[in-house]
Design an enzyme around this catalytic site. Structure first.
Site, PDB file in Angstrom:
ATOM      1  N   LYS A 184       0.863  -1.181   0.000  1.00 37.40           N
ATOM      2  CA  LYS A 184       0.000   0.000   0.000  1.00 37.40           C
ATOM      3  C   LYS A 184       0.896   1.226   0.000  1.00 37.40           C
ATOM      4  O   LYS A 184       1.099   1.901   1.022  1.00 37.40           O
ATOM      5  CB  LYS A 184      -0.928  -0.009   1.218  1.00 37.40           C
ATOM      6  CG  LYS A 184      -2.121   0.939   1.048  1.00 37.40           C
ATOM      7  CD  LYS A 184      -3.020   0.505  -0.102  1.00 37.40           C
ATOM      8  CE  LYS A 184      -4.218   1.424  -0.253  1.00 37.40           C
ATOM      9  NZ  LYS A 184      -5.028   1.071  -1.418  1.00 37.40           N
ATOM     10  N   SER A 383      -8.248  -0.196  -5.348  1.00 33.42           N
ATOM     11  CA  SER A 383      -8.572   0.113  -3.958  1.00 33.42           C
ATOM     12  C   SER A 383     -10.078   0.284  -3.819  1.00 33.42           C
ATOM     13  O   SER A 383     -10.829  -0.659  -4.040  1.00 33.42           O
ATOM     14  CB  SER A 383      -7.796   1.357  -3.507  1.00 33.42           C
ATOM     15  OG  SER A 383      -7.609   1.335  -2.107  1.00 33.42           O
TER      16      SER A 383
END
Length: 588
Positions: A184, A383
């Site tokens: 991430k 996402s």
């Protein structure tokens, strides 16, 4: 008596003026609605360029001057109609500078060009500038011409990451962030000065896969092996003469010379051009097409946030969860809709807004199982953009779509050090142990970090479980390909995150099949993409911060996009809100 006559005359004149005006409006409407006159043996001219749009521009400038903007779907529909239109004998494809750093939309257009060629009609590409994306699109044509004075700027694929940690250190600021997943990496751009091992691994994987897609596409189009194509790319960029010598383009020419070089473009004795923006006015009905069934196309294009959809000067289009839910509920009430295609072009955003949209999509899917729900991914569905995609029974993506990024992050920029450098001091009075948890004047305490981390872990587990349920697999398998990692559409298909490779047409075909609509039956695509009125756009512009707009005009599109992506985690959402947002990289 004279007064009454005078009043009667005035009223008569006013009445006649109203009638004449009304008849004039009707006449103009009928004149416009007829559309352009298209003669036999015409050539359709398409000019894709700029930041390819999924929907019509919704900002103030767009509403004023971009009414003729051709969307991605507009280009595809033009080619689809021209394929069967006996008046169109060929296509002149003229890609100009494509500003987007992504590849999905370009692949969508390229697929449409290749499909058009199945008609046997000629496609000629003309490049005034030949960058990687422009040439990749042009290579789908039968012949490629390059301006004699223009280089072919084709050398491969490179990506560039921007890291701000050193800048924060100089200013005395501290990026206090937590993330779920080693990949991430949106947080890394704020907290690191260079690649972490996981960040570099992911970036090299994405870059390498997109390079291989470029190699295969060019090699197939120009009848070269993959090895030959890689060797050629290592020699780029190319002078105009070298571009011809290597067989990457067919010839050098100016635009006015094309009809002499390609006789198929002037079968009627001259090249009869029909501009793509004019050709869009030619409806399917004018070609004898009578759609019997209706399929909804619901767009989710932009950064995901709570509230109403709109336009943000930093980030462009914003998908508001309130607006999205309102559209979806209105769609559910329409019994004439036989299927729903969710068209996603989003890097994600608010985790809360994404969850609200996911819930409403689940209700829509389960309320009427006979009405299929299909997801079509554009450039981005990562996402939060992937989060809202998983309720669909089938997910379709382009090979170059960026998707996945299953993970979240949260945090704040602490500026007490910056203020101290300026001689500014602050004091805090609080009631409640953690009332200052998201204060910009102090870092998270160990207890606060644990509290925020626990909440994020819970949300991540929920994210993984929802994906696992939608993809009919286990949370363990999703976690293995999650951890915030971004994949290309091709990589995602190999890992079960995507079902099929293709564009919106592929998704519509699947929707027709699942809705038991004959494959050869034309359908009406009903677009659900609420556009604001000009007044609403103007009002929102007045509320927006002018800081970005004032200096943003001095940047090109890629620079504005980069700054926006780096600033968004700090400025774009509610305080302390966990973000399901993919990282940004320059990709050229």
């Amino acid at each position: 008596m004279a007064l009454r006559r005078g009043v009667a005359v005035v009223l008569t004149v006013i009445t006649l003026a109203v009638i004449v005006s009304f008849l004039g409006i009707i006449f103009i409407y009928l004149l416009i609605s007829r559309g352009p006159s298209i003669r036999d043996d015409s050539t359709l001219v398409l000019r894709p360029g700029g930041d390819l749009q999924e929907t019509m521009p919704d900002d103030v400038v767009g509403q004023l001057i971009a009414r003729d903007t051709t969307t991605v779907r507009g280009f595809v529909d033009s080619l689809r109609l021209a394929k069967r239109d006996p008046r169109i004998t060929g296509v002149l494809l003229m890609p100009s500078s494509l500003e987007s750093p992504y590849w999905g939309k370009v692949q969508e257009l390229r697929d449409a060009v290749l499909d058009f060629r199945k008609s046997g009609k000629v496609v000629v590409a003309f490049l005034e500038y030949g960058g990687d994306r422009e040439y990749y699109l042009a290579s789908a044509a039968d012949r490629v011409f390059l301006l004699p004075t223009s280089a072919l700027d084709l050398a491969g694929v490179a990506s560039y990451e921007v890291f701000l940690r050193g800048t924060f250190d100089k200013f005395g600021a501290y990026p206090d962030f937590l993330q779920i997943g080693a990949y991430k990496t949106a947080v890394n751009q704020l907290t690191q000065k260079a690649f972490t091992p996981a960040h570099r691994e992911m970036t090299e994987s994405l870059n390498g896969d997109m390079y291989e897609q470029l190699v295969r596409g060019i090699g197939s189009a120009r009848k070269k092996t993959e090895a030959e194509t890689r060797q050629l790319l290592d020699q780029g960029p190319f002078s105009p003469e070298d571009a011809v010598r290597t067989g990457l383009v067919d010839a050098l020419a100016y635009e006015d010379q094309l009809d002499d070089r390609v006789p198929q473009l002037r079968q009627g004795g001259e090249m009869r051009r029909v501009d793509g923006s004019d050709y869009q006015r030619v409806t399917a009905r004018s070609l004898g097409v009578r759609p019997a069934s209706r399929i909804a196309v619901l767009y989710a294009s932009g950064v995901i946030a709570s509230g109403k959809s709109g336009y943000d000067p930093r980030n462009g289009n914003v998908v508001g969860s309130d607006t999205f839910v309102e559209q979806l509920r209105r769609l559910r009430e329409d019994d004439t809709i036989k299927a729903i295609v969710l068209r996603v072009d989003s890097p994600g955003g608010s985790s809360v807004a994404s969850d609200v949209m996911w819930r409403e999509l689940m209700i829509t899917r389960d309320q009427k199982p006979s009405r299929p729900l299909i997801t079509s991914m554009s450039d981005l569905a990562a996402s939060g953009g992937y989060y809202i995609s998983v309720p669909a029974q089938v997910i379709v993506a382009q090979p170059g779509t960026l998707t996945g990024s299953i993970g979240i992050f949260a945090g704040k920029i602490v500026i007490d050090g910056t203020l101290a450098k300026l001689g500014i001091t602050t004091e805090t009075v609080k009631s409640g142990k953690n009332s200052d948890i998201y204060s910009s004047f102090s870092r998270f305490s160990p207890e606060q970090r644990t509290k925020v981390g626990d909440y994020m872990e819970g949300f991540y587990r929920s994210f993984v479980a929802k994906v696992a349920d939608g993809r009919h697999t286990t949370p363990e398998r999703i976690d293995a390909v999650g951890q915030g990692r971004v994949w290309t559409g091709a990589q995602a298909k190999d890992r079960g995150l995507v079902d099929l490779l293709g564009g919106l047409d592929t998704a519509v075909s699947i929707a027709k099949q699942r809705a038991h609509i004959p494959a050869d039956e034309e359908v009406e695509l009903v677009v659900f993409s609420q556009r604001r009125s000009f007044y609403e756009a103007l009002t929102e512009l007045g509320r927006s911060s002018s800081a970005f707009s004032s200096w943003g005009v001095f940047m090109d599109a890629a620079q504005r996009r980069a700054v926006a992506a780096l600033a968004t985690p700090v400025t774009g959402f509610r305080r302390g809100e966990p973000l399901a947002l993919m990282p940004f990289a320059f990709v050229r």
